[in-house]
Design a protein around this motif. Structure first.
Motif, PDB file in Angstrom:
ATOM      1  N   ALA A   7       1.848  -2.264   1.891  1.00 42.66           N
ATOM      2  CA  ALA A   7       3.051  -1.642   2.447  1.00 42.66           C
ATOM      3  C   ALA A   7       2.642  -0.318   3.073  1.00 42.66           C
ATOM      4  CB  ALA A   7       4.088  -1.411   1.352  1.00 42.66           C
ATOM      5  N   HIS A   8       3.202  -0.026   4.248  1.00 40.75           N
ATOM      6  CA  HIS A   8       2.730   1.117   5.028  1.00 40.75           C
ATOM      7  C   HIS A   8       3.909   1.746   5.767  1.00 40.75           C
ATOM      8  CE1 HIS A   8       0.145   2.571   8.695  1.00 40.75           C
ATOM      9  NE2 HIS A   8       0.452   3.548   7.879  1.00 40.75           N
ATOM     10  N   ALA A   9       4.135   3.044   5.527  1.00 39.06           N
ATOM     11  CA  ALA A   9       5.209   3.764   6.213  1.00 39.06           C
ATOM     12  C   ALA A   9       4.749   5.187   6.477  1.00 39.06           C
ATOM     13  CB  ALA A   9       6.483   3.775   5.376  1.00 39.06           C
ATOM     14  N   ASN A  10       5.190   5.768   7.596  1.00 39.91           N
ATOM     15  CA  ASN A  10       4.866   7.146   7.944  1.00 39.91           C
ATOM     16  C   ASN A  10       6.099   8.029   7.790  1.00 39.91           C
ATOM     17  OD1 ASN A  10       2.368   6.154   8.656  1.00 39.91           O
ATOM     18  ND2 ASN A  10       2.774   6.151  10.854  1.00 39.91           N
ATOM     19  N   GLN A  11       5.932   9.170   7.123  1.00 34.63           N
ATOM     20  CA  GLN A  11       7.038  10.102   6.929  1.00 34.63           C
ATOM     21  C   GLN A  11       6.487  11.500   6.697  1.00 34.63           C
ATOM     22  OE1 GLN A  11       9.804   8.834   3.916  1.00 34.63           O
ATOM     23  NE2 GLN A  11      11.053  10.665   4.054  1.00 34.63           N
ATOM     24  N   ASP A  12       7.071  12.485   7.362  1.00 35.79           N
ATOM     25  CA  ASP A  12       6.691  13.890   7.197  1.00 35.79           C
ATOM     26  C   ASP A  12       5.205  14.111   7.437  1.00 35.79           C
ATOM     27  OD1 ASP A  12       9.341  14.577   6.415  1.00 35.79           O
ATOM     28  OD2 ASP A  12       8.909  13.899   4.384  1.00 35.79           O
ATOM     29  N   GLY A  13       4.648  13.399   8.412  1.00 38.59           N
ATOM     30  CA  GLY A  13       3.245  13.565   8.749  1.00 38.59           C
ATOM     31  C   GLY A  13       2.285  12.866   7.813  1.00 38.59           C
ATOM     32  N   VAL A  14       2.805  12.082   6.860  1.00 41.82           N
ATOM     33  CA  VAL A  14       1.979  11.409   5.860  1.00 41.82           C
ATOM     34  C   VAL A  14       2.086   9.895   6.024  1.00 41.82           C
ATOM     35  CG1 VAL A  14       1.575  11.047   3.400  1.00 41.82           C
ATOM     36  CG2 VAL A  14       2.280  13.306   4.222  1.00 41.82           C
ATOM     37  N   ALA A  15       0.947   9.229   6.109  1.00 37.21           N
ATOM     38  CA  ALA A  15       0.918   7.767   6.065  1.00 37.21           C
ATOM     39  C   ALA A  15       0.941   7.353   4.600  1.00 37.21           C
ATOM     40  CB  ALA A  15      -0.332   7.239   6.743  1.00 37.21           C
ATOM     41  N   ARG A  16       2.017   6.695   4.187  1.00 35.44           N
ATOM     42  CA  ARG A  16       2.160   6.244   2.801  1.00 35.44           C
ATOM     43  C   ARG A  16       1.716   4.791   2.727  1.00 35.44           C
ATOM     44  NH1 ARG A  16       7.978   8.758   0.797  1.00 35.44           N
ATOM     45  NH2 ARG A  16       7.725  10.832   1.714  1.00 35.44           N
ATOM     46  N   ILE A  17       0.596   4.567   2.072  1.00 37.87           N
ATOM     47  CA  ILE A  17      -0.004   3.238   2.005  1.00 37.87           C
ATOM     48  C   ILE A  17      -0.002   2.772   0.553  1.00 37.87           C
ATOM     49  CG2 ILE A  17      -2.087   1.888   2.423  1.00 37.87           C
ATOM     50  CD1 ILE A  17      -2.789   3.846   4.664  1.00 37.87           C
ATOM     51  N   THR A  18       0.558   1.590   0.328  1.00 37.06           N
ATOM     52  CA  THR A  18       0.688   1.058  -1.033  1.00 37.06           C
ATOM     53  C   THR A  18       0.000  -0.294  -1.147  1.00 37.06           C
ATOM     54  OG1 THR A  18       2.835   2.156  -1.278  1.00 37.06           O
ATOM     55  CG2 THR A  18       2.316   0.404  -2.841  1.00 37.06           C
ATOM     56  N   LEU A  19      -0.922  -0.406  -2.107  1.00 37.63           N
ATOM     57  CA  LEU A  19      -1.504  -1.706  -2.431  1.00 37.63           C
ATOM     58  C   LEU A  19      -0.393  -2.550  -3.038  1.00 37.63           C
ATOM     59  CD1 LEU A  19      -4.792  -0.420  -4.148  1.00 37.63           C
ATOM     60  CD2 LEU A  19      -4.356  -0.815  -1.708  1.00 37.63           C
ATOM     61  N   ASN A  20      -0.147  -3.718  -2.466  1.00 36.53           N
ATOM     62  CA  ASN A  20       1.104  -4.412  -2.771  1.00 36.53           C
ATOM     63  C   ASN A  20       0.887  -5.862  -3.208  1.00 36.53           C
ATOM     64  OD1 ASN A  20       3.900  -4.538  -2.999  1.00 36.53           O
ATOM     65  ND2 ASN A  20       4.175  -5.215  -0.878  1.00 36.53           N
ATOM     66  N   ARG A  21       0.108  -6.027  -4.276  1.00 37.10           N
ATOM     67  CA  ARG A  21      -0.012  -7.330  -4.952  1.00 37.10           C
ATOM     68  C   ARG A  21       0.256  -7.093  -6.442  1.00 37.10           C
ATOM     69  NH1 ARG A  21      -4.842 -10.291  -5.090  1.00 37.10           N
ATOM     70  NH2 ARG A  21      -3.638 -12.215  -4.963  1.00 37.10           N
ATOM     71  N   PRO A  22       1.445  -6.636  -6.789  1.00 38.29           N
ATOM     72  CA  PRO A  22       1.687  -6.231  -8.179  1.00 38.29           C
ATOM     73  C   PRO A  22       1.524  -7.352  -9.191  1.00 38.29           C
ATOM     74  CG  PRO A  22       3.748  -6.350  -6.937  1.00 38.29           C
ATOM     75  CD  PRO A  22       2.637  -6.456  -5.938  1.00 38.29           C
ATOM     76  N   ASP A  23       1.757  -8.601  -8.767  1.00 37.67           N
ATOM     77  CA  ASP A  23       1.603  -9.727  -9.687  1.00 37.67           C
ATOM     78  C   ASP A  23       0.148  -9.951 -10.082  1.00 37.67           C
ATOM     79  OD1 ASP A  23       1.335 -10.389  -6.911  1.00 37.67           O
ATOM     80  OD2 ASP A  23       1.228 -12.504  -7.478  1.00 37.67           O
ATOM     81  N   ARG A  24      -0.793  -9.388  -9.291  1.00 34.38           N
ATOM     82  CA  ARG A  24      -2.223  -9.504  -9.578  1.00 34.38           C
ATOM     83  C   ARG A  24      -2.836  -8.121  -9.837  1.00 34.38           C
ATOM     84  NH1 ARG A  24      -4.052 -13.815 -11.421  1.00 34.38           N
ATOM     85  NH2 ARG A  24      -6.125 -13.222 -10.672  1.00 34.38           N
ATOM     86  N   LEU A  25      -2.018  -7.179 -10.287  1.00 31.09           N
ATOM     87  CA  LEU A  25      -2.465  -5.798 -10.518  1.00 31.09           C
ATOM     88  C   LEU A  25      -3.176  -5.238  -9.294  1.00 31.09           C
ATOM     89  CD1 LEU A  25      -3.659  -5.684 -14.239  1.00 31.09           C
ATOM     90  CD2 LEU A  25      -1.729  -4.477 -13.220  1.00 31.09           C
ATOM     91  N   ASN A  26      -2.700  -5.633  -8.119  1.00 26.65           N
ATOM     92  CA  ASN A  26      -3.217  -5.136  -6.840  1.00 26.65           C
ATOM     93  C   ASN A  26      -4.715  -5.364  -6.682  1.00 26.65           C
ATOM     94  OD1 ASN A  26      -0.611  -4.139  -6.106  1.00 26.65           O
ATOM     95  ND2 ASN A  26      -0.960  -2.418  -7.478  1.00 26.65           N
ATOM     96  N   SER A  27      -5.210  -6.453  -7.269  1.00 28.61           N
ATOM     97  CA  SER A  27      -6.619  -6.794  -7.088  1.00 28.61           C
ATOM     98  C   SER A  27      -6.832  -7.295  -5.660  1.00 28.61           C
ATOM     99  CB  SER A  27      -7.049  -7.848  -8.104  1.00 28.61           C
ATOM    100  OG  SER A  27      -6.215  -8.993  -8.029  1.00 28.61           O
ATOM    101  N   PHE A  28      -8.039  -7.090  -5.158  1.00 28.89           N
ATOM    102  CA  PHE A  28      -8.325  -7.318  -3.749  1.00 28.89           C
ATOM    103  C   PHE A  28      -8.766  -8.740  -3.459  1.00 28.89           C
ATOM    104  CE2 PHE A  28      -8.156  -2.813  -3.287  1.00 28.89           C
ATOM    105  CZ  PHE A  28      -8.070  -2.538  -1.932  1.00 28.89           C
ATOM    106  N   THR A  29      -8.247  -9.259  -2.362  1.00 31.16           N
ATOM    107  CA  THR A  29      -8.736 -10.477  -1.726  1.00 31.16           C
ATOM    108  C   THR A  29      -9.300 -10.069  -0.363  1.00 31.16           C
ATOM    109  OG1 THR A  29      -6.614 -10.854  -0.650  1.00 31.16           O
ATOM    110  CG2 THR A  29      -6.963 -11.891  -2.822  1.00 31.16           C
ATOM    111  N   ALA A  30      -9.935 -10.991   0.324  1.00 27.07           N
ATOM    112  CA  ALA A  30     -10.430 -10.703   1.666  1.00 27.07           C
ATOM    113  C   ALA A  30      -9.285 -10.282   2.580  1.00 27.07           C
ATOM    114  CB  ALA A  30     -11.149 -11.937   2.233  1.00 27.07           C
ATOM    115  N   GLN A  31      -8.138 -10.949   2.450  1.00 29.50           N
ATOM    116  CA  GLN A  31      -6.981 -10.594   3.271  1.00 29.50           C
ATOM    117  C   GLN A  31      -6.535  -9.162   2.998  1.00 29.50           C
ATOM    118  OE1 GLN A  31      -3.517 -13.019   2.604  1.00 29.50           O
ATOM    119  NE2 GLN A  31      -2.254 -11.904   4.055  1.00 29.50           N
ATOM    120  N   MET A  32      -6.505  -8.766   1.738  1.00 24.86           N
ATOM    121  CA  MET A  32      -6.066  -7.415   1.398  1.00 24.86           C
ATOM    122  C   MET A  32      -7.029  -6.371   1.963  1.00 24.86           C
ATOM    123  SD  MET A  32      -4.942  -6.096  -2.350  1.00 24.86           S
ATOM    124  CE  MET A  32      -4.392  -4.434  -2.677  1.00 24.86           C
TER     125      MET A  32
END
Length: 263
Positions: A7-32
């Motif tokens: 998840a990615h949103a910009n606000q107040d000059g800040v890029a807010r980036i969230t790892l968003n696979r909570p069901d897998r504790l945000n573990s990484f895949t190639a896609q992520m």
């Protein structure tokens, strides 16, 4: 913007980036990996973005590699893990550590394996009091990759680094703060507000000077004193001609809040 894993949103000059696979504790895949790289590159390319804030969705920050994405079993065909590190994890550390824009990380729960070292690749790390850092590689016969072997002995010393790596014991956020591994441990309910407040403050700051500062400090490990003194001289000469330096001095003399442009 929201992709399948980020998840990615910009606000107040800040890029807010969230790892968003909570069901897998945000573990990484190639896609992520690919989607996070795209989000970080988009933040770099956007002149309205002057700082980056990274966190995880749900009850954990990141559990590292999703082992389902490269499942192996005794007797099965071996997998080249060096290729995975070379293609994904090493470039991610480089993206976080070497970019000009300051990166603030908010560790909202467990940060394990490569997930712990992704957090440590950021410039300033906040952690919720309930968070834990785990160098879990020893449990599956691996080494602390994703920069772990480089950063850990530098920030907490060799004895503690080896202890964490060989035992795979969880390290509390409070202890991580006491050891100098992270910037600050905060109450869980304050994590987002405190870390975002700092990200906004950095975004409003003299970002050209902040970039030079972080790069000089990160690179100082490879320099002797004379070389680093010469490097400081070059950077001060360059920054002394910047608009931000003139604005900072003028604001100080006029007793007003500076308005930095990053130029």
């Amino acid at each position: 913007m929201t992709s399948e894993t980020i998840a990615h949103a910009n606000q107040d000059g800040v890029a807010r980036i969230t790892l968003n696979r909570p069901d897998r504790l945000n573990s990484f895949t190639a896609q992520m990996h690919e989607e996070l790289a795209s989000a970080l590159d988009a933040a770099d390319d956007d002149p309205a973005v002057r700082a980056i804030w990274l966190t995880g969705a749900g009850r954990g920050f990141c559990a590292g590699q999703d082992l389902n994405d490269r499942a192996v079993a005794p007797g099965s065909e071996p997998m080249d893990l060096g290729e995975t590190v070379e293609k994904y994890w090493a470039p991610l550390v480089e993206r976080l550590a070497r970019r000009d824009k300051p990166v603030v990380c908010a560790v909202n729960g467990v940060a394990a394996g490569a997930g712990a070292n992704v957090a440590l690749a950021c410039d300033i790390v906040f952690a919720a009091r309930s968070a834990k850092f785990i160098q879990s590689f020893a449990n599956i016969g691996l080494i602390p990759d994703t920069g772990g072997t480089w950063v850990l002995p530098r920030v907490i010393g060799q004895a503690r680094a080896i202890g964490l790596a060989l035992t795979a014991e969880p390290l509390s956020a409070k202890k991580a703060e006491e050891w100098g591994m992270i910037w600050k441990c905060v109450d869980d309910e304050s994590l987002e507000s405190e870390s975002l407040a700092l990200a906004k403050r950095l975004a409003a700051g003299p970002t050209r000077g902040l970039a030079a500062t972080k790069h000089a400090l990160r690179g100082a490990f490879q320099q002797d004193l004379s070389s680093e003194l010469a490097h400081e001289c070059d950077l001060m000469r360059e920054l002394g001609f910047s608009d931000d330096y003139r604005e900072g001095v003028s604001a100080f003399m006029e007793k007003r809040k500076p308005e930095f442009s990053g130029r």
